[in-house]
Write an enzyme that holds these catalytic residues in place. Structure first.
Site, PDB file in Angstrom:
ATOM      1  N   PRO A 466       0.834  -1.213   0.000  1.00 41.30           N
ATOM      2  CA  PRO A 466       0.000   0.000   0.000  1.00 41.30           C
ATOM      3  C   PRO A 466       0.865   1.258   0.000  1.00 41.30           C
ATOM      4  O   PRO A 466       1.914   1.310   0.635  1.00 41.30           O
ATOM      5  CB  PRO A 466      -0.810  -0.131   1.303  1.00 41.30           C
ATOM      6  N   LYS A 470       0.379   2.742  -7.021  1.00 39.12           N
ATOM      7  CA  LYS A 470      -0.206   1.932  -8.098  1.00 39.12           C
ATOM      8  C   LYS A 470      -1.292   2.720  -8.835  1.00 39.12           C
ATOM      9  O   LYS A 470      -1.328   2.733 -10.067  1.00 39.12           O
ATOM     10  CB  LYS A 470      -0.771   0.638  -7.500  1.00 39.12           C
ATOM     11  N   GLU A 687      19.491   4.849  26.706  1.00 37.42           N
ATOM     12  CA  GLU A 687      19.700   5.353  25.350  1.00 37.42           C
ATOM     13  C   GLU A 687      21.143   5.785  25.137  1.00 37.42           C
ATOM     14  O   GLU A 687      21.674   5.669  24.023  1.00 37.42           O
ATOM     15  CB  GLU A 687      18.745   6.518  25.069  1.00 37.42           C
TER      16      GLU A 687
END
Length: 916
Positions: A466, A470, A687
């Site tokens: 998706p 197209k 982190e």
């Protein structure tokens, strides 16, 4: 008797005639009202700036009615004739606009002169080298100083020549004398080659002779020299001598001085002189314009102009940006030209934003009800309703059973010229466009294929995830070929009535054949094209009847009829095999997710309509969005534009693109999530561990940014920027990636003294990656290059997903588990060593994360690698980024008098600049 007469009179007059008389009477009233009143064309509040500036309105008739704090309804009346003051003002504005245009033209021509001057130097130097002329003591003057201006030196004087190996005419004359005294075949051959070389240089674009006569002469000399090669030595010598004499004449003709210019027959010199003349003409026009502008300025020196919702003096108006002024003046010019139509007319514009002109020059008044105007407002609506009622009533009487007309195709038709999308609007799918170019050629010129007996593919199936474009590609094919385009969804064929889907298929192809050559595009074809025999109704459900009809139509119509069926799906595995066989969908176009180059091209297409800062690097955005579709990239740029508008910027900056990318890919920031200091500190250490290990390992991707702001389902994130397209993984890269995944957990162990559940996702990804290394990719020295992960393809008749079968022994399973454990332990050890070696950097990175919450790649490099971190510099960068392209705040209005009467308006003026 009288009653009978009344009944006969009623029978003689029909109800339709009574309605017609009423409508005619009301229509006559409306026409009379419109004829007596002349209406002017004023619809928006921004037009009032020009109308007031040019004194086109009568001030006593200008009124406004406040609807709220921001919206007003204004009305007014145009003057019957132009005022002298208005003419003077318009003349000044016109002269100022012309002055801006002449200055811009002057700057353009000045740059062009500099470029042409360099070309004159080059061509004149080549001429001197070819002619062999000596340079005088004062230099060889090409353009005299007569063309100089007080500001610019426009003369061209060549004082020395670059060293070059080209043959000159003087040297050829000496060669000719030597050959004439002792003529031999070798000497004449050498002389002929030298003359040919001189001719090539004279005819070359580098010299650029612009005289057609000289060009023909050189061509004749070239032919004469070439023809003499087959003659005797004496004839050759005579031909060469004649050629040298003619070349000498051409050199003298080029060197002739005319109007203080030499070499005037060279294109570069001719263009230079024409540009100089144009420059002088512009200067003359600019001087005349400046004199007129100075004179006109004296007449409007005390005028206060309304300019883009600002009050400006004449001096301030002249300082405005010329491009902005030109756009503003074009609107003023339009209003000035429309005065002949609007003369003496009235106007009224409802629900318009309040601006400076309305606030300063229009009188306020209370709205008064006008019931008669309400009648004329509602009258057209009532007449339309009446006409529609009569039309529908007549149609419903004759419709009968055709009212339930569900069998017609609901396809939407785009005719030729309506579809503006072409291949230029499609990017990132070059291979797909190449596949579809043949379809475009057929639609443009069908005879090109049919004349040779060739057959064009009857169906094209676009397959891809998706959002990859197209549907856009199908529109581009129709737009490129400029042919009719029928678009329909697969779900449009599914209805509650039996046979409706098949009927719509037949009707769709009938319409398409009438418009051939054309394209039918069926989106989400898997809605009707699934495998037959697996539905709830066996082989007789409505969807299968629709599919059967589609198969017949695709195999039945001839290619020469020019109907091409294009379909799109992201589920090709569920389509029926009969639909995919050659003769129906015999060409499949794979439209996958774009790579880095494709993403960059897509971003360039979508960036055309967005005002962006020049410093934005679209390639960096493309590199940081692996796996994103074209729809995702368009959404990123759209979100960045919305963010920039929300922040009050005049252009989208890199900061908005980064925020939009993170929002689209990772989710919106959850700043409202309450996190205590310990949790925030643990997240920062976690982190920081990922970041430091990712920077130190040899094969890791560069760190893009690290943040401890909660986003999506995570409390923080370390984002990496891939260097290249990921088409395969190397063993060393995977080991380093495992170490990066373990970096957060190791940092928690070392600095916090405990581990949290925040590393759950890291451990899951690391375990999955290590198991893939052992079972899929054969990257284990102990178990060898053997695939232990046997996958069985599902999704067949019953729609079950893929499942795995165990095809190895329990001992092998234990060996796999131990090997996976060993790989993870090695990654843990590597991460622990790096964290301990860079302990100070992890601590500093954690502190800065707690302070700034987000650090970019430049900050991380300064902290970990360069060791030159400066928090003050970081704050300055953040401030510059926040102030970039900020809109200037509007000048607040002057404060009101000390005593304010609030009884009439009911509101107190906002003099503190506070938002309401």
């Amino acid at each position: 008797m009288s009653d009978d007469n009344k009944q006969d009179f009623k029978k003689g007059i029909s109800n339709s005639f009574v309605w017609f008389l009423m409508a005619a009477f009301l229509f006559a009233l409306m026409v009379q009202n419109f004829i007596d009143t002349k209406f002017a064309k004023v619809s928006f509040s921004y037009q009032l700036e020009h109308l007031v500036n040019l004194q086109l309105l009568q001030p006593e008739d200008s009124r406004k009615i406040a609807l709220n704090d921001n919206l007003v309804t204004f009305s007014g009346k145009f003057r019957d004739r132009l005022t002298e003051e208005g003419k003077t003002r318009y003349k000044y504005l016109e002269l100022l606009d012309t002055n801006h245009e002449l200055k811009a033209e002057q700057a353009r021509v000045k740059d062009e002169i500099k470029t042409l001057k360099t070309k004159v130097f080059d061509s004149a130097s080549l001429f001197l080298q070819l002619s062999g002329l000596s340079i005088p003591k004062g230099g060889y003057v090409v353009v005299d100083d007569m063309y100089n201006t007080p500001e610019e030196d426009q003369s061209v004087v060549i004082k020395d020549l670059p060293k070059s190996a080209v043959e000159s005419l003087v040297s050829l004359e000496k060669e000719y004398e030597a050959a004439r005294q002792n003529p031999t075949a070798e000497s004449l051959k050498n002389l002929g080659n030298l003359i040919n070389e001189l001719l090539r240089n004279l005819r070359s674009p580098a010299l650029g002779i612009g005289s057609e006569t000289i060009k023909q002469s050189l061509k004749g000399i070239d032919k004469e020299v070439a023809d003499s090669g087959a003659t005797s030595l004496s004839e050759q010598l005579a031909a060469y001598g004649h050629a040298l004499v003619n070349l000498k004449a051409i050199i003298d003709e080029l060197n002739h001085e005319e109007d203080h210019i030499r070499l005037a027959k060279l294109r570069s010199v001719r263009n230079y002189k024409e540009t100089l003349d144009e420059y002088n003409q512009i200067n003359t026009r600019l001087d005349d314009n400046q004199i007129q502008l100075d004179k006109a300025r004296q007449s409007v020196s005390n005028v206060i102009w309304y300019f883009n919702n600002q009050e400006l003096s004449t001096k301030a108006l002249e300082k405005q940006d010329p491009e902005v002024y030109n756009q503003w003046f074009s609107k003023a010019k339009e209003e000035w030209a429309n005065f002949s139509h609007n003369r003496g007319g009235i106007f009224r514009a409802p629900d318009q934003p309040l601006n400076a002109v309305l606030e300063k020059t229009f009188k306020s008044e209370e709205p008064s009800p006008n019931y008669f105007s309400y009648l004329f407002t509602l009258l057209p609506v009532l007449l339309v309703i009446l006409v529609l009622y009569m039309l529908f009533a007549r149609q419903m009487k004759g419709m009968g059973n055709t009212a339930m007309n569900f069998g017609k195709s609901p396809a939407r038709l785009l005719n030729k010229g309506d579809n503006k999308i072409t291949f230029k609007d499609v990017a990132g799918v070059d291979e797909a466009l190449e596949e579809l170019q043949e379809i475009v050629e057929f639609l443009k010129n069908p005879q090109k294929f049919t004349s040779l007996g060739g057959k064009i593919p009857k169906g094209v199936l676009c397959i891809g995830p998706p959002g990859t474009g197209k549907t856009l590609i199908a529109k581009a094919v129709a737009g490129e070929a400029d042919r009719p385009f029928f678009s329909i969804s697969g779900s449009d064929f599914v209805e509650m009535f039996v046979g409706v889907g098949a009927s719509r298929i037949r009707d769709l192809f009938e319409q398409a054949k009438k418009a051939a050559p054309c394209i039918i595009f069926m989106d989400e074809i898997d809605a009707v094209g699934r495998h037959r025999g697996v539905g709830m109704g066996g082989g007789h459900d409505e969807r299968e009847q629709t599919l059967n009809q589609l198969l017949v139509e695709m195999d039945g119509f001839d290619t020469n009829e020019g109907v091409i069926l294009m379909a799109a799906t992201n589920r090709p595995d569920v389509l029926d095999k009969a639909l995919l066989r050659p003769g129906r969908f015999d060409r499949r176009v794979i439209i996958g997710l774009p790579d880095i180059k494709g993403r960059y091209d897509i971003l360039k297409v979508h960036a055309r309509r967005i005002k962006m800062d020049p410093s934005i690097d679209l390639m960096a955005i493309a590199r940081s969005t692996p796996g994103s579709s074209g729809a995702d990239l368009a959404n990123i740029l759209n979100e960045s534009a919305l963010l920039a508008a929300r922040k009050g910027r005049t252009a989208v900056t890199a900061q908005e693109t980064i925020e939009a990318r993170d929002k689209v890919l990772y989710g919106k920031e959850r700043r409202s999530l309450e996190i205590d200091e310990n949790e925030k500190r643990t997240t920062a250490y976690h982190e920081s561990g990922h970041t430091v290990v990712g920077l130190i390992v040899k094969s890791g991707d560069p760190v893009d940014k690290v943040t401890i702001i909660p986003r999506g389902m995570s409390l923080g994130a370390t984002m990496f920027l891939p260097k290249k397209n990921r088409v395969s993984y190397w063993k060393q890269e995977l080991h380093d990636q495992l170490a990066v995944l373990m970096g957060g957990r190791v940092a928690e162990e070392i600095f916090v003294g405990d581990v949290s559940s925040g590393a759950q996702q890291d451990i899951e990804r690391a375990t999955q990656l290590a198991r893939s290394m052992v079972c899929k990719w054969g990257m284990s020295d102990k178990l060898g290059a053997v695939a232990y992960d046997e996958r069985s393809e599902g999704g067949g008749q019953y729609g079950f997903g893929d499942h795995h079968e165990k095809t190895y022994s329990d001992e092998t399973a234990q060996a796999i588990d131990s090997e996976v454990r060993r790989i993870l332990d090695e990654a843990l050890a590597i991460a622990r060593k790096i964290i301990l070696d860079y302990k100070e950097q992890v601590e500093l990175l954690t502190l800065m994360l707690i302070e700034f919450e987000t650090l970019d790649s430049e900050d991380i490099q300064e902290i970990v690698v360069k060791n030159n971190w400066d928090a003050v510099r970081k704050r300055e960068r953040l401030k510059r980024a926040a102030d970039l392209h900020k809109k200037e705040a509007a000048t607040p209005p002057p404060p009101p008098p000390r005593e304010v009467d609030i009884s009439s308006s009911g509101t107190i003026p906002n003099t503190l600049g506070l938002s309401s």
